[in-house]
Each structure stands twice: as C-alpha cells, then as structure tokens.
Scaffold this active site. Structure first.
Site: not given
Length: 305
Positions: A250-251
């Site tokens: 996600g990052d």
C-alpha cells in the site's frame, strides 16, 4: 521535495521458519533486517523511482541509529527528531505455515520533541508534498494528524494521508490532496460490508464530499479505483502474480501514484504507476525498484478505463 512523516519507525526483523512450533527451539532458514514504518516505505520507494525525498519522524537509541543508517543506504535523506529516552521499536515478522507478527511499542514522544517536528514542518513550501502515513504511538494525541494539517492550512502544499479510522476522518475538513483507504478500511469507516464496485465508489464520493480532493481506493488483487478532484472515476485492474509479501504494498502504491502524478500531472497515469509499484512490492521480498515497476507497467494488460 517530498517529505514523509513516520511517528513510530521500526527495525523489522523478518525471519522464515519452515515449520514453526510453539514451546520448542526453532531455527530460521532466512533472516532480514529492514527499516519499517509506512512513511519510511513511501520514502524508500520514491527514491527507488528517482524522486528525492526526506524522511521525518522520531528515532531513539541504538535501534534508531540502525534504522536511520539503513534508510540512508537507500539514498533517502533523513531529518528525524531524536528522543533522549528509550529506543525505537523492533518488530518481529515470523513467516511460516501461518504468518505472525510481534510489534514493539516504541518510545514515548515528549512535547518538546513534537514541537521540534512542528518547527520542521513549518519550513515546508507550496512546492513541497507531505505524506502522513500510519498509526501513532500511545504517547501522542489521537488528533495529531489533524493538528499538523491545522498548522499548515495557510500553506498551499499537497498533503497525502494514508491512515484509517478517526485519524483519517479528522483531516478531511482540511482538504488533503489524496487519501488512500483500502477496501477493508473503507468498510470499517462506514460500518457496512462492501463487496461491489459501485459501493466502493459511493463511499469514496462521500469521503470526497467531506473534503478529500482525490480518493484512491485500493482493492488489493482486484486493482484500484481513483475518484479525482474533477469528479472523474478511473478504474484499473491489478496485474496477476504471486504475492510474496504484502507488507509495504500500500505504501508503494502511494509512492507510485506520487511519481506518476509528478511525471505527467495525469491522474490515469498516476493510478497505473501506483498499481504497478504496489504490485511490484507485493510480488517481491523487498520494496519495489524502478526496474521492477517499469517492467510491471509493460506487463499490465488491463488499461485504465
């Protein structure tokens, strides 16, 4: 410059145990030590993709020194606030038949240290971007993201917030440039089960009505949906592959999105870059490199529609 803030960085000790058994001595088959924290992950992937970045946050003790050294090995700039007591946390990630994690608490952050971070953030200009990502330690108020954005309201810098629950809801009135809830976080925010694409879009539009400019909804292996500040809904499926490690995916999507946006100013391209970076990290044991993301973009068969 892209600045990221990680309130509770970690030194992640990732071990593989072929057949872990409780109550017995287990021996690892592989080990890794990596700097951890959502903002730090964003900084590392940004630098991998050729974007200059500075990691902000709080570090302490011998583990803090190791975290900073490893971040710098990736080529990232750092400007952490150092705490006088305690040590930065160590998180144990155990990979076996069933994956388990034991996360440390981290040091207490003093009021003086927090003021030091505020002072650093006050120097940001309208040409900068700020990424606020992840959870916060118990020693900080739950409204810390809101307090930061309130202090920066007179600036015209773009702020990206990757958080869940109240941390996210509290900042919407300050009109963050981008928020990135995943499908599970979106369901928890509205306290309803979400299974259909139109349901995700409806909830994303509600968050936009509350103040978010752009809403990027991550659907894991199903891809992502972007609702732009112009009201356009852009969808793209994710490429297929074997998930090796979902931590940091996600990052990486956030970093890829920022990179794609800075490259062209085009939201469709930004979405594709975000998915390519997120998938590249998920399909690898480490965070995505530029070569991996470039190759992933070429392999993506599903175009933005």
């Amino acid at each position: 410059m892209i600045y990221t803030v990680t309130f509770n960085p970690s030194l992640d000790y990732i071990v593989q145990v072929e057949a872990f058994q409780t109550g017995r001595v287990n021996r690892t088959s592989s080990e890794q030590l990596l700097p951890g924290g959502k903002g730090i992950n964003v900084s590392i992937v940004l630098k991998n993709l050729g974007i200059e970045t500075t990691a902000l946050g709080f570090l302490a003790g011998f583990t803090g020194k190791e975290i900073e050294e490893r971040i710098r090995e990736y080529g990232c700039r750092t400007d952490f606030t150092w705490l006088l007591k305690g040590h930065s946390r160590i998180n144990l990630k155990l990979k076996s038949a069933i994956e388990s994690e034991i996360n440390g608490q981290g040091p207490d952050i003093s009021e003086e240290a927090l003021m030091n971070l505020y002072e650093k953030l006050s120097r940001l200009t309208d040409e900068d971007m700020l990424v606020l990502a992840g959870s916060i330690p118990a020693s900080l108020p739950s409204s810390i993201y809101q307090q930061i954005m309130s202090r920066l309201t007179k600036k015209n810098l773009k702020i990206i917030v990757d958080a869940s629950g109240d941390l996210l809801l509290q900042v919407l009135k300050y009109h963050p440039f981008l928020i990135k809830p995943n499908n599970h976080e979106l369901s928890e925010l509205f306290d309803i089960p979400l299974t259909k694409e139109e349901d995700y879009i409806a909830c994303g539009l509600k968050l936009q009505e509350k103040g978010a400019k752009n809403v990027l909804i991550s659907l894991a292996g199903a891809g992502a949906i972007l609702i732009t500040e112009q009201g356009e809904v852009i969808k793209s499926k994710a490429p297929k592959g074997k998930v090796v490690n979902s931590v940091g995916a996600g990052d990486s999507m956030v970093a890829g999105f920022i990179t794609g946006y800075l490259e062209t100013g085009n939201y469709g391209h930004a979405l594709k870059m975000g998915i390519a970076a997120g998938s590249s990290s998920a399909f690898s044991s480490q965070l995505a490199t530029k070569a991996e993301v470039t190759a992933m973009l070429e392999k993506m068969e599903n175009k933005v529609v």
